[in-house]
Design an enzyme around this catalytic site. Structure first.
Site, PDB file in Angstrom:
ATOM      1  CG  HIS A   5      -0.384   0.121   2.521  1.00 45.54           C
ATOM      2  ND1 HIS A   5      -0.161   1.330   3.143  1.00 45.54           N
ATOM      3  CD2 HIS A   5       0.056  -0.826   3.406  1.00 45.54           C
ATOM      4  CE1 HIS A   5       0.365   1.132   4.335  1.00 45.54           C
ATOM      5  NE2 HIS A   5       0.521  -0.171   4.520  1.00 45.54           N
ATOM      6  CG  ASP A   7      -2.606   4.172   2.831  1.00 46.58           C
ATOM      7  OD1 ASP A   7      -2.259   3.146   2.209  1.00 46.58           O
ATOM      8  OD2 ASP A   7      -3.283   4.123   3.869  1.00 46.58           O
ATOM      9  CG  ASP A  37       3.011   0.484   7.676  1.00 47.53           C
ATOM     10  OD1 ASP A  37       2.479   0.003   6.672  1.00 47.53           O
ATOM     11  OD2 ASP A  37       2.378   0.788   8.707  1.00 47.53           O
ATOM     12  CD  GLU A  71      -2.592  -1.122   6.030  1.00 53.05           C
ATOM     13  OE1 GLU A  71      -2.552  -2.060   6.834  1.00 53.05           O
ATOM     14  OE2 GLU A  71      -2.122   0.015   6.306  1.00 53.05           O
ATOM     15  CD  GLU A  72      -1.100   2.678   7.814  1.00 56.58           C
ATOM     16  OE1 GLU A  72      -1.691   2.311   8.844  1.00 56.58           O
ATOM     17  OE2 GLU A  72       0.042   2.293   7.509  1.00 56.58           O
ATOM     18  CG  ASP A  98      -0.696  -7.075   2.410  1.00 57.35           C
ATOM     19  OD1 ASP A  98       0.107  -6.222   1.968  1.00 57.35           O
ATOM     20  OD2 ASP A  98      -1.824  -6.775   2.848  1.00 57.35           O
TER      21      ASP A  98
HETATM   22  C1  LIG Z   1       8.348 -13.163  20.419  1.00 59.47           C
HETATM   23  C2  LIG Z   1       8.462 -11.830  19.858  1.00 59.47           C
HETATM   24  C3  LIG Z   1       7.691 -11.659  18.604  1.00 59.47           C
HETATM   25  C4  LIG Z   1       7.708 -10.241  18.272  1.00 59.47           C
HETATM   26  C5  LIG Z   1       6.888  -9.996  17.100  1.00 59.47           C
HETATM   27  C6  LIG Z   1       6.930  -8.537  16.779  1.00 59.47           C
HETATM   28  C7  LIG Z   1       7.383  -8.345  15.401  1.00 59.47           C
HETATM   29  C8  LIG Z   1       7.025  -7.027  14.839  1.00 59.47           C
HETATM   30  C9  LIG Z   1       7.337  -7.045  13.396  1.00 59.47           C
HETATM   31  C10 LIG Z   1       6.639  -6.378  12.535  1.00 59.47           C
HETATM   32  C11 LIG Z   1       5.486  -5.514  12.954  1.00 59.47           C
HETATM   33  C12 LIG Z   1       4.215  -5.957  12.310  1.00 59.47           C
HETATM   34  C13 LIG Z   1       3.606  -4.857  11.562  1.00 59.47           C
HETATM   35  C14 LIG Z   1       2.593  -5.403  10.603  1.00 59.47           C
HETATM   36  C15 LIG Z   1       2.172  -4.431   9.565  1.00 59.47           C
HETATM   37  C16 LIG Z   1       1.258  -3.434  10.137  1.00 59.47           C
HETATM   38  C17 LIG Z   1       0.711  -2.561   9.098  1.00 59.47           C
HETATM   39  C18 LIG Z   1      -0.140  -1.529   9.771  1.00 59.47           C
HETATM   40  O1  LIG Z   1       0.320  -0.613  10.421  1.00 59.47           O
HETATM   41  N1  LIG Z   1      -1.452  -1.671   9.637  1.00 59.47           N
HETATM   42  C19 LIG Z   1      -2.413  -0.813  10.237  1.00 59.47           C
HETATM   43  C20 LIG Z   1      -2.687  -1.190  11.643  1.00 59.47           C
HETATM   44  O2  LIG Z   1      -2.376  -2.301  12.093  1.00 59.47           O
HETATM   45  O3  LIG Z   1      -3.247  -0.337  12.353  1.00 59.47           O
END
Ligand SMILES: CCCCCCCC/C=C\CCCCCCCC(=O)NCC(=O)O
Length: 342
Positions: A5, A7, A37, A71-72, A98
């Site tokens: 995405h 945005d 992101d 997406e946000e 994704d």
């Molecule tokens: C045992 C430890 C495990 C730790 C796991 C944490 C890993 C974090 C890695 C990535 C972060 C995940 C982000 C996913 C994408 C989110 C996209 C987004 O912001 N979407 C909107 C929303 O969720 O509000």
């Protein structure tokens, strides 16, 4: 189908080392709102396509690229419209890839090597408005409790009473079992025997925000509003609270727990939006999508073992559940613990 995405979330000017939309490169990193992101995935996809076209590459099967622009804010006009169009054409997808988890380097305590986690599910979400209305007045003659005081007490109760630790009930246990060999003794033995050690491990995991997010439904107070003048007691106070729902719970269960925790009829609770945790996509040896992804990750990040994980954030891919049972969330970059707050 590959998704990404364009945005980003808002970027207030304060608190940045470089202007948020400069895309400035420093010490080998690109700085700016949305670099992780999700601009890196967008650019990765576009560069790969350009290269394949230049080389005259002929894919063995057709594929789709979907680049959303909202997406946000839930993907109503981007991902959801793409899904509508594909459904109207009767398209079924072999798998969807994704953004999501990544190659985690030093993020999982006790694991020395970088490990690639593919999100085979993602948490659900519920956002609530909590509103308190009380008679307004002059600050020189305050009542015993004000709208602000009542609301503050309610959100404080939510913070002090987190939802239960669900470790072992959901798919996060498979991740630790698959990664057991990456931990040093005695953690390797404990991870391989969760039937015995999960009570201890669950307590350790809840100590850090990133691992706490995988063992329970999290509570985040994100907006708090009340009052316009220092000598006026306002009528209304309102807070917005966002819960990310563990795969072992549902929207209805979370709402029941929240009502019991607040336990104050003066706090009106309204649901802004909600959805249950997503189904778990297959990650067995016969699954084409997961195996393709695993092979590709091995070819790029050679040392990184691959394991299924729970994506703690939400993605556009959740709108694709009627087009495929195989949805994977993986962003192809290394993430260190200091990157989690970026
Ligand atoms: C045992 C430890 C495990 C730790 C796991 C944490 C890993 C974090 C890695 C990535 C972060 C995940 C982000 C996913 C994408 C989110 C996209 C987004 O912001 N979407 C909107 C929303 O969720 O509000």
């Amino acid at each position: 189908m590959i998704l990404a995405h364009l945005d980003v979330v808002p970027a207030p000017p304060e608190g940045w080392d470089v202007p948020p939309f400069s895309g400035e490169e420093r010490d080998g990193y690109i700085y700016g709102r949305g670099t992780l992101d999700d601009k890196s995935c967008v650019i990765g996809v576009l560069q790969a396509l350009e290269l394949m076209l230049k080389r005259g590459y002929k894919p063995k099967r057709s594929f789709y690229i979907g680049l959303g622009h909202d997406e946000e804010v839930s993907g109503h006009n981007g991902a959801m419209k793409i899904v509508e169009r594909l459904q109207s054409r009767g398209v079924k997808l072999l798998f969807v890839l994704d953004e999501g988890l990544a190659v985690l380097d030093g993020v999982i305590q006790g694991v020395k090597r970088p490990v690639a986690l593919i999100g085979t599910t993602e948490k659900g979400s519920i956002t609530l408005n909590l509103t308190v209305n009380q008679p307004p007045g002059h600050s020189s003659m305050p009542p015993e409790e004000t709208s602000i005081g009542i609301l503050s007490a309610a959100v404080s109760r939510l913070e002090r009473n987190p939802l239960p630790n669900m470790f072992g009930v959901g798919p996060e246990a498979s991740m630790f079992e698959q990664l057991a060999g990456e931990f040093a003794f005695p953690l390797n033995v404990m991870m391989a025997n969760l039937w015995l050690f999960s009570p201890i491990i669950s307590r350790v995991l809840e100590r850090t925000p990133s691992s706490n997010a995988i063992v329970r439904t999290t509570t985040a107070i994100t907006i708090f509003n009340a009052g316009v003048k220092s000598n006026v007691i306002p009528r209304m106070a309102r807070a917005t609270v966002n819960f990310r729902i563990h795969p072992g719970q549902t929207v209805t269960e979370v709402l029941d727990i929240v009502r019991n925790t607040i336990s104050d009829e003066r706090v009106e609770i309204s649901v802004l939006n909600s959805f249950d945790p997503l189904p778990i996509s297959p990650f067995d040896e016969s699954n084409f999508g997961y195996q393709t992804l695993q092979r590709t990750i091995h070819s790029v990040f050679s040392a990184a073992p691959v394991a299924p994980g729970v994506c703690i954030g939400n993605t556009d891919s959740r709108h694709f559940v009627n087009l495929t049972d195989s949805i994977y969330r993986f962003s192809p970059f290394k993430m260190k613990s200091e990157d989690l707050s970026r």
